[in-house]
Scaffold this motif. Sequence first.
Motif, PDB file in Angstrom:
ATOM      1  N   TRP A   3      33.766  29.836  33.315  1.00 60.00           N
ATOM      2  CA  TRP A   3      32.594  29.139  33.823  1.00 60.00           C
ATOM      3  C   TRP A   3      32.836  28.373  35.122  1.00 60.00           C
ATOM      4  N   ASP A   4      34.072  27.996  35.416  1.00 65.38           N
ATOM      5  CA  ASP A   4      34.298  27.099  36.546  1.00 65.38           C
ATOM      6  C   ASP A   4      34.333  27.782  37.912  1.00 65.38           C
ATOM      7  N   ALA A   5      34.280  29.095  37.965  1.00 62.42           N
ATOM      8  CA  ALA A   5      34.142  29.852  39.214  1.00 62.42           C
ATOM      9  C   ALA A   5      35.147  29.436  40.281  1.00 62.42           C
ATOM     10  N   LYS A   6      36.409  29.435  39.930  1.00 67.34           N
ATOM     11  CA  LYS A   6      37.453  29.072  40.889  1.00 67.34           C
ATOM     12  C   LYS A   6      37.899  30.320  41.648  1.00 67.34           C
ATOM     13  N   LEU A   7      37.918  30.214  42.964  1.00 71.00           N
ATOM     14  CA  LEU A   7      38.252  31.341  43.817  1.00 71.00           C
ATOM     15  C   LEU A   7      39.673  31.845  43.568  1.00 71.00           C
ATOM     16  N   GLY A   8      40.635  30.953  43.510  1.00 71.82           N
ATOM     17  CA  GLY A   8      42.032  31.358  43.312  1.00 71.82           C
ATOM     18  C   GLY A   8      42.244  32.097  42.008  1.00 71.82           C
ATOM     19  N   ASP A   9      41.682  31.574  40.917  1.00 74.92           N
ATOM     20  CA  ASP A   9      41.813  32.243  39.620  1.00 74.92           C
ATOM     21  C   ASP A   9      41.151  33.620  39.643  1.00 74.92           C
ATOM     22  N   SER A  10      40.039  33.725  40.349  1.00 74.80           N
ATOM     23  CA  SER A  10      39.346  35.008  40.445  1.00 74.80           C
ATOM     24  C   SER A  10      40.191  36.026  41.198  1.00 74.80           C
ATOM     25  N   ILE A  11      40.809  35.605  42.272  1.00 76.21           N
ATOM     26  CA  ILE A  11      41.645  36.518  43.055  1.00 76.21           C
ATOM     27  C   ILE A  11      42.868  36.953  42.249  1.00 76.21           C
ATOM     28  N   VAL A  12      43.497  36.006  41.570  1.00 78.68           N
ATOM     29  CA  VAL A  12      44.691  36.320  40.781  1.00 78.68           C
ATOM     30  C   VAL A  12      44.374  37.330  39.676  1.00 78.68           C
ATOM     31  N   SER A  13      43.209  37.234  39.082  1.00 77.73           N
ATOM     32  CA  SER A  13      42.865  38.143  37.979  1.00 77.73           C
ATOM     33  C   SER A  13      42.139  39.409  38.444  1.00 77.73           C
ATOM     34  N   SER A  14      41.916  39.561  39.730  1.00 73.23           N
ATOM     35  CA  SER A  14      41.119  40.676  40.240  1.00 73.23           C
ATOM     36  C   SER A  14      41.743  42.053  39.998  1.00 73.23           C
ATOM     37  N   TRP A  15      43.044  42.137  39.854  1.00 78.59           N
ATOM     38  CA  TRP A  15      43.714  43.416  39.626  1.00 78.59           C
ATOM     39  C   TRP A  15      43.268  44.082  38.326  1.00 78.59           C
ATOM     40  N   ILE A  16      42.786  43.267  37.411  1.00 78.21           N
ATOM     41  CA  ILE A  16      42.386  43.772  36.097  1.00 78.21           C
ATOM     42  C   ILE A  16      41.257  44.793  36.200  1.00 78.21           C
ATOM     43  N   PHE A  17      40.347  44.618  37.147  1.00 73.78           N
ATOM     44  CA  PHE A  17      39.205  45.523  37.264  1.00 73.78           C
ATOM     45  C   PHE A  17      39.662  46.945  37.550  1.00 73.78           C
ATOM     46  N   ASN A  18      40.538  47.102  38.513  1.00 77.45           N
ATOM     47  CA  ASN A  18      41.035  48.434  38.848  1.00 77.45           C
ATOM     48  C   ASN A  18      41.828  49.027  37.682  1.00 77.45           C
ATOM     49  N   ALA A  19      42.662  48.216  37.050  1.00 75.71           N
ATOM     50  CA  ALA A  19      43.456  48.705  35.917  1.00 75.71           C
ATOM     51  C   ALA A  19      42.553  49.196  34.784  1.00 75.71           C
ATOM     52  N   LEU A  20      41.494  48.472  34.498  1.00 80.84           N
ATOM     53  CA  LEU A  20      40.559  48.896  33.451  1.00 80.84           C
ATOM     54  C   LEU A  20      39.838  50.185  33.837  1.00 80.84           C
ATOM     55  N   LYS A  21      39.461  50.309  35.097  1.00 76.56           N
ATOM     56  CA  LYS A  21      38.771  51.517  35.556  1.00 76.56           C
ATOM     57  C   LYS A  21      39.684  52.740  35.486  1.00 76.56           C
ATOM     58  N   VAL A  22      40.956  52.552  35.764  1.00 81.38           N
ATOM     59  CA  VAL A  22      41.906  53.668  35.672  1.00 81.38           C
ATOM     60  C   VAL A  22      42.072  54.090  34.214  1.00 81.38           C
ATOM     61  N   LYS A  23      42.240  53.127  33.335  1.00 84.17           N
ATOM     62  CA  LYS A  23      42.472  53.408  31.917  1.00 84.17           C
ATOM     63  C   LYS A  23      41.203  53.887  31.202  1.00 84.17           C
ATOM     64  N   TYR A  24      40.050  53.288  31.567  1.00 86.54           N
ATOM     65  CA  TYR A  24      38.770  53.594  30.914  1.00 86.54           C
ATOM     66  C   TYR A  24      37.727  53.909  31.984  1.00 86.54           C
ATOM     67  N   PRO A  25      37.776  55.093  32.592  1.00 84.86           N
ATOM     68  CA  PRO A  25      36.898  55.398  33.722  1.00 84.86           C
ATOM     69  C   PRO A  25      35.399  55.350  33.404  1.00 84.86           C
TER      70      PRO A  25
END
Length: 119
Positions: A3-25
């Motif tokens: 909920w806190d919408a922190k930019l740094g935390d969002s950037i650090v966790s951003s790799w997850i999106f691509n990893a999920l798309k590769v595993k579950y297209p």
Amino acid sequence: VRWDAKLGDSIVSSWIFNALKVKYPAASIEVITSASMAHLFKEYFGADVVHLCPKRASYRQLARLAKNMGQIDLLVHFSQQLKIKDMFFLRQVACPNVAGLDDELDSINIKFGEKTAGL
């Protein structure tokens, strides 16, 4: 969910999106964030759907958000200790699997707290 919408935390966790798309297209990756962060998630991180929610949402707003999301397969909550509104939201969402860092809650059935401690 974070909920806190922190930019740094969002950037650090951003790799997850691509990893999920590769595993579950075929999966639809949906994010809950503030209006100020929506463009970042949609255009740069690859989220398929961005649900907008104010930083300090009311119970009514949380219930409406959960209803608008519809059925989802997995919800990931990144807070280490959930608050009352977090627990309310989890109960409103139609989701059989909830992953999170708060291992004490029964509503979280995929527990990452102890597994990620110290990382």
